[in-house]
Design an enzyme around this catalytic site. Structure first.
Site, PDB file in Angstrom:
ATOM      1  CG  ASP A  47      -2.033   1.011   1.147  1.00  0.00           C
ATOM      2  OD1 ASP A  47      -2.447   1.339   0.022  1.00  0.00           O
ATOM      3  OD2 ASP A  47      -2.477   1.498   2.197  1.00  0.00           O
ATOM      4  CB  CYS A  51      -3.083  11.460   0.565  1.00  0.00           C
ATOM      5  SG  CYS A  51      -4.880  11.561   0.440  1.00  0.00           S
TER       6      CYS A  51
END
Lengths: 303, 303
Positions: A17, A241
């Protein structure tokens, strides 16, 4: 005062991730070295790579090579993310200990991100879960946008519970409740978690928090107060992000270990070695670790 | 589940504690502008400057000019830090609403930092507190190193309570418990706070947390669970850490407001305007805000 868990399991999702959301693509050898360093630090669960189309996620195109290159130490679980049956078929020969499937709690996110409804995404995963189980492999479900969505805004506990039920119905073994965009705060996170705990036992519920708004550690603490004792984290805070360029991604494993250690909670992780792992991969990426603990300890080492 | 306070007061210490620890010296005009922007954002308590010898703290050499330059809006309290009687004498003509005195919970820190024992430092402050009271000015006491010290390491709740008593004995009105080096975690912080609450009412105890190890917000949350409802914070996370160069300093006011707002706790602060204030002073310093909320909101504004 609430009794907190005596022991917490951390799942380092940095290699998957984390690196998936970094601009730079890291070499297979460096990914394998990162996994080794995490094992040296005492991590027992590591999300290694994903079997997603390289068209969508070029950073993970070397998934099979990475799984072959990593050291498979006994007692360490290596998981991989799979988006569909094709992904599972690619993953199985690499002998993952666990696979990760996913769905969003937000209908808007599901449509924008994977171009289908939540119900459709779960339907597609049903045979994937069944095949993984046939192969003797445990399945984790990642429930994204559990407290907020970049498209629809607020996400309600009812929306969360609906997907928790769907995940349980197709046989997902473990439920990871994820604040994908980092907007959660303790009471909202607890409300989402309580819905997961209605359908899964404590040991099979985990939290995954992004630190975009600096709230991740506080949310982890709020989960500890519910007895939750498994959390994802990403060494060096790997992963940005995608919904706010330049903002922070996953909570840094170093920061979580510092919190837990201060609370007297055992993680089996050696913080100094973990900082080494974070410094290594940050060096590869050519920037300082995003972890505040990592930065502070490295600054102290320099004197 | 614990009931949290309905309302929290934030004291922005950025102009003093923040800017004092920044390498760059900021102009008087920019300091006054920062105070204005904080007031625009709804801050009702601001630590403006200190009356410490410019030999020690050159960044605050313009203290009198800053106090003259700031806009004194009704309902806003402007405080200044004073290290001794000479400082108080310098401060009084500038009409501060409040003065801040200080002592360490750690004997080693007291010796290294101000070159005298804790008891001696309190003795020196006794006449300062008395004179401030004669002038009708409230006195806050900052108790530094309340959970850890860069020289002696751990600091015990007994050490904290000893200084709490000394502060109360000389008439200090409000007690601020400070984790100066940011090593605190919730249970340690709660243990220190409980000692303060034995001698001061809830309304006169506040928390001051540095985010060096990323723990500040979690510690604030742990204090909310004790009912504490006043916290220091520093816009844009102003202020580095003198004990770990390159590490983070004060908790960012923006991050605290995001937490409190998510918990449904009223602060009277407009987050967007606060981010503007943080962006302004960060621009003056030529770097991005340290606040994660500030960074994320600025990134979203850019799109």
């Amino acid at each position: 005062m609430t009794t907190l868990p005596a022991r917490v399991t951390l799942v380092d999702v940095g290699p998957r991730d984390g690196l998936q959301n970094e601009k730079e693509t890291v070499s297979t050898a460096d990914k394998a070295k990162l996994v080794s360093l995490l094992q040296d630090a005492g991590l027992k669960e590591i999300e290694v790579t994903s079997f997603v189309s390289p068209k969508w996620v070029p950073q993970m195109a070397d998934n099979t090579a990475v799984m072959a290159a990593i050291e498979r130490r006994p007692g360490v679980r290596h998981s991989v993310l799979v988006p569909n049956m094709k992904g599972l078929e690619g993953a199985l020969p690499t002998r993952p200990d666990e696979i990760v499937v996913f769905a969003a709690a937000s209908e808007a996110f599901s449509q924008k991100n994977i171009n289908c409804s939540i119900a459709e995404s779960i339907e597609r995963f049903a045979p994937v879960v069944a095949s993984a189980h046939e192969a003797g492999i445990k399945v984790r479900g990642a429930l994204s946008c559990a407290v907020g969505c970049p498209y629809q805004g607020e996400v309600t506990p009812d929306e969360v519970e609906r997907v928790v039920r769907l995940m349980r119905d197709i046989g997902v073994d473990h439920l990871g409740v994820a604040d994908t965009i980092g907007v959660g705060t303790p009471r909202k996170v607890q409300a989402a978690m309580e819905r997961a705990l209605k359908h899964y036992p404590l040991v099979e519920v985990s939290g995954h928090f992004h630190d975009t708004y600096g709230q991740a550690l506080t949310n982890i603490y709020a989960c500890l107060e519910l007895g939750i004792h498994t959390f994802d984290a990403s060494v060096a805070g790997l992963g940005g992000c995608p919904y706010a360029k330049g903002a922070t991604g996953n909570v840094a494993t170093e920061d979580v270990v510092f919190l837990l250690s201060g609370l007297g909670i055992d993680t089996g992780i050696d913080l100094d070695k973990l900082v080494d792992a974070g410094a290594f991969i940050s060096g590869v990426l050519g920037r300082p670790p995003v972890s505040r603990v990592g930065k502070a300890i490295l600054a102290k080492r320099k004197g």
